[in-house]
Design a protein around this motif. Sequence first.
Motif, PDB file in Angstrom:
ATOM      1  N   PRO A 243      18.799  36.602 -42.130  1.00  0.00           N
ATOM      2  CA  PRO A 243      20.168  37.137 -41.412  1.00  0.00           C
ATOM      3  C   PRO A 243      20.295  36.980 -40.136  1.00  0.00           C
ATOM      4  CG  PRO A 243      18.789  38.959 -42.756  1.00  0.00           C
ATOM      5  CD  PRO A 243      17.898  37.820 -42.568  1.00  0.00           C
ATOM      6  N   SER A 244      21.631  36.743 -39.792  1.00  0.00           N
ATOM      7  CA  SER A 244      22.065  36.464 -38.332  1.00  0.00           C
ATOM      8  C   SER A 244      23.413  37.183 -38.146  1.00  0.00           C
ATOM      9  CB  SER A 244      22.415  34.740 -38.321  1.00  0.00           C
ATOM     10  OG  SER A 244      22.470  34.632 -36.750  1.00  0.00           O
ATOM     11  N   PHE A 245      23.280  37.674 -36.771  1.00  0.00           N
ATOM     12  CA  PHE A 245      24.394  38.316 -36.326  1.00  0.00           C
ATOM     13  C   PHE A 245      25.744  37.445 -36.129  1.00  0.00           C
ATOM     14  CE2 PHE A 245      27.366  40.351 -32.937  1.00  0.00           C
ATOM     15  CZ  PHE A 245      27.360  41.587 -33.463  1.00  0.00           C
ATOM     16  N   TYR A 246      25.176  36.259 -35.648  1.00  0.00           N
ATOM     17  CA  TYR A 246      26.259  35.233 -35.550  1.00  0.00           C
ATOM     18  C   TYR A 246      26.491  34.384 -36.598  1.00  0.00           C
ATOM     19  CZ  TYR A 246      25.617  36.847 -30.528  1.00  0.00           C
ATOM     20  OH  TYR A 246      25.289  37.586 -29.588  1.00  0.00           O
ATOM     21  N   THR A 247      27.521  33.689 -36.934  1.00  0.00           N
ATOM     22  CA  THR A 247      27.752  32.847 -38.097  1.00  0.00           C
ATOM     23  C   THR A 247      28.630  31.762 -37.503  1.00  0.00           C
ATOM     24  OG1 THR A 247      29.298  34.037 -38.986  1.00  0.00           O
ATOM     25  CG2 THR A 247      27.321  34.477 -39.977  1.00  0.00           C
ATOM     26  N   PRO A 248      28.439  30.431 -38.057  1.00  0.00           N
ATOM     27  CA  PRO A 248      26.916  30.267 -38.334  1.00  0.00           C
ATOM     28  C   PRO A 248      25.925  30.431 -37.108  1.00  0.00           C
ATOM     29  CG  PRO A 248      28.161  28.060 -37.519  1.00  0.00           C
ATOM     30  CD  PRO A 248      29.105  29.089 -37.599  1.00  0.00           C
ATOM     31  N   SER A 249      24.618  30.611 -37.529  1.00  0.00           N
ATOM     32  CA  SER A 249      23.591  30.615 -36.517  1.00  0.00           C
ATOM     33  C   SER A 249      23.157  29.410 -35.822  1.00  0.00           C
ATOM     34  CB  SER A 249      22.224  31.114 -37.305  1.00  0.00           C
ATOM     35  OG  SER A 249      21.127  31.213 -36.336  1.00  0.00           O
ATOM     36  N   ILE A 250      23.475  29.488 -34.456  1.00  0.00           N
ATOM     37  CA  ILE A 250      23.534  28.172 -33.760  1.00  0.00           C
ATOM     38  C   ILE A 250      21.740  28.135 -33.687  1.00  0.00           C
ATOM     39  CG2 ILE A 250      23.621  27.083 -31.559  1.00  0.00           C
ATOM     40  CD1 ILE A 250      26.333  28.824 -31.359  1.00  0.00           C
ATOM     41  N   ASP A 251      20.985  29.045 -33.560  1.00  0.00           N
ATOM     42  CA  ASP A 251      19.656  28.805 -33.331  1.00  0.00           C
ATOM     43  C   ASP A 251      19.047  28.133 -34.660  1.00  0.00           C
ATOM     44  OD1 ASP A 251      18.660  30.173 -30.868  1.00  0.00           O
ATOM     45  OD2 ASP A 251      19.321  32.024 -31.918  1.00  0.00           O
ATOM     46  N   THR A 252      19.463  28.476 -35.831  1.00  0.00           N
ATOM     47  CA  THR A 252      19.086  27.973 -37.024  1.00  0.00           C
ATOM     48  C   THR A 252      19.496  26.436 -36.949  1.00  0.00           C
ATOM     49  OG1 THR A 252      19.191  29.902 -38.197  1.00  0.00           O
ATOM     50  CG2 THR A 252      19.064  28.036 -39.620  1.00  0.00           C
ATOM     51  N   VAL A 253      20.737  26.237 -36.740  1.00  0.00           N
ATOM     52  CA  VAL A 253      21.147  24.879 -36.915  1.00  0.00           C
ATOM     53  C   VAL A 253      20.583  23.853 -36.044  1.00  0.00           C
ATOM     54  CG1 VAL A 253      23.038  23.346 -36.424  1.00  0.00           C
ATOM     55  CG2 VAL A 253      23.531  25.438 -37.613  1.00  0.00           C
ATOM     56  N   ILE A 254      20.252  24.290 -34.697  1.00  0.00           N
ATOM     57  CA  ILE A 254      19.502  23.732 -33.640  1.00  0.00           C
ATOM     58  C   ILE A 254      18.200  23.247 -34.029  1.00  0.00           C
ATOM     59  CG2 ILE A 254      18.863  23.292 -31.111  1.00  0.00           C
ATOM     60  CD1 ILE A 254      21.366  24.870 -30.448  1.00  0.00           C
ATOM     61  N   THR A 255      17.433  24.301 -34.499  1.00  0.00           N
ATOM     62  CA  THR A 255      16.102  24.346 -35.054  1.00  0.00           C
ATOM     63  C   THR A 255      15.787  23.313 -36.332  1.00  0.00           C
ATOM     64  OG1 THR A 255      15.776  26.451 -34.390  1.00  0.00           O
ATOM     65  CG2 THR A 255      14.158  25.603 -36.046  1.00  0.00           C
ATOM     66  N   ASP A 256      16.723  23.317 -37.257  1.00  0.00           N
ATOM     67  CA  ASP A 256      16.758  22.448 -38.352  1.00  0.00           C
ATOM     68  C   ASP A 256      16.949  21.047 -38.108  1.00  0.00           C
ATOM     69  OD1 ASP A 256      16.171  24.476 -39.992  1.00  0.00           O
ATOM     70  OD2 ASP A 256      18.162  24.661 -40.852  1.00  0.00           O
ATOM     71  N   ILE A 257      17.969  20.694 -37.023  1.00  0.00           N
ATOM     72  CA  ILE A 257      18.128  19.350 -36.880  1.00  0.00           C
ATOM     73  C   ILE A 257      16.949  18.902 -35.964  1.00  0.00           C
ATOM     74  CG2 ILE A 257      19.659  17.809 -35.313  1.00  0.00           C
ATOM     75  CD1 ILE A 257      20.702  18.671 -38.090  1.00  0.00           C
ATOM     76  N   GLY A 258      16.306  19.800 -34.910  1.00  0.00           N
ATOM     77  CA  GLY A 258      15.594  19.428 -34.020  1.00  0.00           C
ATOM     78  C   GLY A 258      14.094  19.018 -35.006  1.00  0.00           C
ATOM     79  N   LEU A 259      13.904  19.980 -35.864  1.00  0.00           N
ATOM     80  CA  LEU A 259      12.675  19.722 -36.883  1.00  0.00           C
ATOM     81  C   LEU A 259      12.748  18.246 -37.867  1.00  0.00           C
ATOM     82  CD1 LEU A 259      11.900  23.310 -38.113  1.00  0.00           C
ATOM     83  CD2 LEU A 259      10.551  21.830 -36.506  1.00  0.00           C
ATOM     84  N   ARG A 260      14.259  18.143 -38.081  1.00  0.00           N
ATOM     85  CA  ARG A 260      14.322  16.766 -39.052  1.00  0.00           C
ATOM     86  C   ARG A 260      14.392  15.459 -38.353  1.00  0.00           C
ATOM     87  NH1 ARG A 260      14.980  12.860 -40.855  1.00  0.00           N
ATOM     88  NH2 ARG A 260      16.263  12.033 -42.662  1.00  0.00           N
ATOM     89  N   PHE A 261      15.038  15.532 -36.890  1.00  0.00           N
ATOM     90  CA  PHE A 261      15.078  14.417 -36.229  1.00  0.00           C
ATOM     91  C   PHE A 261      14.092  14.288 -34.967  1.00  0.00           C
ATOM     92  CE2 PHE A 261      18.888  14.624 -38.901  1.00  0.00           C
ATOM     93  CZ  PHE A 261      19.002  13.428 -39.668  1.00  0.00           C
ATOM     94  N   GLY A 262      13.538  15.256 -34.494  1.00  0.00           N
ATOM     95  CA  GLY A 262      12.897  15.503 -33.440  1.00  0.00           C
ATOM     96  C   GLY A 262      13.397  14.692 -31.992  1.00  0.00           C
ATOM     97  N   ALA A 263      12.805  13.505 -31.412  1.00  0.00           N
ATOM     98  CA  ALA A 263      13.114  12.866 -30.393  1.00  0.00           C
ATOM     99  C   ALA A 263      14.401  12.321 -30.450  1.00  0.00           C
ATOM    100  CB  ALA A 263      12.172  12.109 -29.723  1.00  0.00           C
ATOM    101  N   ASN A 264      14.802  12.208 -31.667  1.00  0.00           N
ATOM    102  CA  ASN A 264      16.247  11.368 -32.002  1.00  0.00           C
ATOM    103  C   ASN A 264      17.471  12.506 -32.030  1.00  0.00           C
ATOM    104  OD1 ASN A 264      15.292   8.765 -31.906  1.00  0.00           O
ATOM    105  ND2 ASN A 264      14.432   9.110 -34.086  1.00  0.00           N
ATOM    106  N   SER A 265      17.104  13.645 -31.772  1.00  0.00           N
ATOM    107  CA  SER A 265      18.233  14.734 -31.904  1.00  0.00           C
ATOM    108  C   SER A 265      18.395  15.141 -30.428  1.00  0.00           C
ATOM    109  CB  SER A 265      17.447  15.686 -32.570  1.00  0.00           C
ATOM    110  OG  SER A 265      16.376  16.542 -32.007  1.00  0.00           O
ATOM    111  N   GLY A 266      19.443  15.977 -30.240  1.00  0.00           N
ATOM    112  CA  GLY A 266      19.798  16.631 -29.047  1.00  0.00           C
ATOM    113  C   GLY A 266      21.001  17.715 -29.345  1.00  0.00           C
TER     114      GLY A 266
END
Length: 339
Positions: A243-266
């Motif tokens: 659950p997130s107070f904000y939608t979409p959850s920016i925390d979740t999006v950034i975390t997921d992209i960071g975990l998937r692409f690592g140093a190739n993300s930003g």
Amino acid sequence: MSVNLQQNELRGIRVAVATASSRHRNQLQQVFERTGLRVMLNEPFSDNFIAKIPHNKIDVLLIDLDEADEKHHSLLEKLLESTDIPIIFNDVSVLAFNEPGRQGKWFGTLMGKIAEITGRLEWEAPDIDLGSYTVNDTLLARDSALASQVWVLAASLGGPDAVKHFLAELPSDLPASLILAQHLGSSFEPLLAQQLDRITPLRVMPARVGHTLRHGDVIVVPVSQRLKINPIGVIELLAQSIPSFYTPSIDTVITDIGLRFGANSGAIIFSGMCDDGVLGVRAMHAMGGPIWTQEADSCVISNMPDQVRNTGLSSYTGTPAQLAAKLVEYLTQRQADYG
């Protein structure tokens, strides 16, 4: 009846195209000319476009109308008062998707409408094989590049305007994909994608299951689902498990992209009034992804980028235009360093 014979029946029909996206105008121009239609005008919908109509022999007007733009409503009234040329109100949003089959079907349907409105009643619309209709070499080259660099654009209050200025400064051959996490109501996702797509040479679209992420894509994150990029680069939309107070959850999006692409993300944090994103940038930074922020004076509300800056993880701060220039410079240097 063969497609070639059917195309001969359309040859010489004179069309005027009005759409805001230069990329869409280019696609329409190329396919129309290869199909035998004559494109007499091809530019944004404006007073200047309307003024040119009487000076060109035009059989059909093709208008991409922005229903959210009050100026377009007044222009439409002026157009209807000044001409009796048949008008097709067109939805070019399908051109944003990297699906030749779907685009071919759409072009075939459009040709059928043009045939009907100009009296070619026996003409049957084929699905146009875009494999034989080369649509912009730059687009095709970009389409072949699966996403290897993926950046999150995070925004809340004041974000759409900042993101518009940012996207407008980016080149069509940007060697990265962008994921836009913007706090907004779910009914506004398609409208936001459509409005942003008009002002950038990149392809802006709502997230869709099965779409293969490619350089030049700008994907609008859905409000009610969690966006994931699977190991082969295809979009998956999952149920929100946290659950997130904000939608979409920016925390979740950034975390997921960071975990998937690592140093190739930003991530770039734009205008907004909350602390959503702070946890996400910590996770992405730990994976080697850079974090940038919009400078306070250019924000409607600077609380969101301020909160991220307070973490000490933001390595660059600038206006939307400066952030766009920095991203191009950064990606160019990475290409030179890593090939």
